[in-house]
Every structure is written in C-alpha cells, then in structure tokens.
Design a protein around this motif. Structure first.
Motif: not given
Length: 200
Positions: A57, A63, A66-67, A69, A122, A125, A134
């Motif tokens: 990171t 990012d 994460r959004e 999936g 996912i 996390l 992940v």
C-alpha cells in the motif's frame, strides 16, 4: 516492539526464498483494467480452494480490487520478464500493447501467454504492516502445461527447468545455481535482471 533486523537484512533473508512471478489484475465496474506485479502469492487451502496475494500500500490497483471484489492472478511464463517490469513500474496504461481477454468466471483481465491463471472472488482482506493480504476463493482458471515459469530469486529473474523430464538442459550463463530439491523434482535456474518496484 523492538525490531533487531534492519530493512536490507530482511530483504536479503526473504529474497533467498525463490518464487514465481505473477500479475494480479482486476477491473472497475465500467470494465477498465488495472494490474500490478506480485511475487508474494501462495496457496492457502484446497477445500475450499483459496490463495493469497500480498499487495503493498498505497495502490490504485488494490483500491479497484476492493471495490470490484474480484481479481485474477496471472502466473507469468519464462518469457514474461518485460510484462513483469511493465506492471511493476509507474506506467500510465499498463495494458497498452499487452494482449488480454476477460476471464470466463468473473470477467477480470486474463493475460495471454501465461503459465496459468486463477480467477478469484475476495474472501478476506488483512492489513499487515505496509501490505494488505488478499485472500481469494478460486472460481475459475486454466493451465498451459507447455510453458515453463518465470522465477525471482535474490533480486534477479530466473528461468526454471525441471530435471526429471527428457530434454531438460543446463543453460550456460554467468552464474548457475546448483540444483536443489523441489518436491519430487529438481530445478536449475538461469539468472536474469532484477525485478523493479514490486507491488506498485
């Protein structure tokens, strides 16, 4: 917590463990592809089928992952060094000129001419220092058994050759690492050039 091992010593210790090289890819809801080079990938569980990838990171790819999936892990073959460098560096459009297709399971980018790929959703996390672990559930994938892997060891790329198959050869290069047991097989490595800025 006191840490006695400095950064360079840590890199030297962990760099002694040879690994493959992969490109983790994902997409925005609109279908825009994102990806980064990652050498920290391993299996977690066979039942259910889980793997993990460690991503440094901050990361725009993380990012988007994460959004969305969903993500894919593309295991690079022995000819994938330039692709590895491209996805490891600060390139504006990393997919420009790189052939890829939407995966069949989740539509995530799958690179052409890879050793194998795994499409994942996912599961978890985990924040871990300057990385995020992940954990993904495999929902699709494929293997090309005609290809050999790209490896990474002590700051250099390497090619890996199985020694238990007819036609395997020892390649003469400036430095050859003597074979060491890998499961039931052995390997010889050909050193290449260093991997740059893993995890961007």
């Amino acid at each position: 917590m006191d840490v006695d091992l400095d950064y360079e010593a840590f890199r030297a210790v962990m760099g002694s463990f040879a690994s493959g090289v992969a490109v983790v890819t994902t997409r925005t809801p609109a279908g825009e592809p994102y990806g980064l080079t990652c050498s920290s990938v391993c299996s977690v569980s066979a039942d259910p089928p889980l793997l993990l990838a460690c991503i440094r990171t901050p990361s725009r790819t993380l990012d988007v992952l994460r959004e969305s999936g969903v993500f894919a892990v593309n295991f690079l073959d022995a000819h994938g060094r330039e692709i590895s460098r491209r996805f490891a560096g600060p390139v504006q459009d990393k997919f420009d000129g790189v052939p890829w297709r939407p995966g069949t399971a989740r539509g995530v980018p799958v690179l052409d001419r890879v050793l194998a790929h795994a499409e994942c959703s996912i599961q978890q996390l985990i924040d871990a220092g300057d990385h995020v672990v992940v954990i993904g559930l495999l929902v699709g994938g494929d293997v090309d058994r005609s290809r050999s892997p790209l490896g990474y060891w002590r700051g250099s790329y390497m090619q890996v050759y199985r020694m238990d198959q007819p036609g395997s050869i020892r390649v003469e290069v400036p430095e050859i690492v003597e074979p060491h047991g890998v499961g039931d097989a052995e390997m010889v490595v050909e050193l290449g050039f260093g991997l740059e800025r893993i995890g961007l």
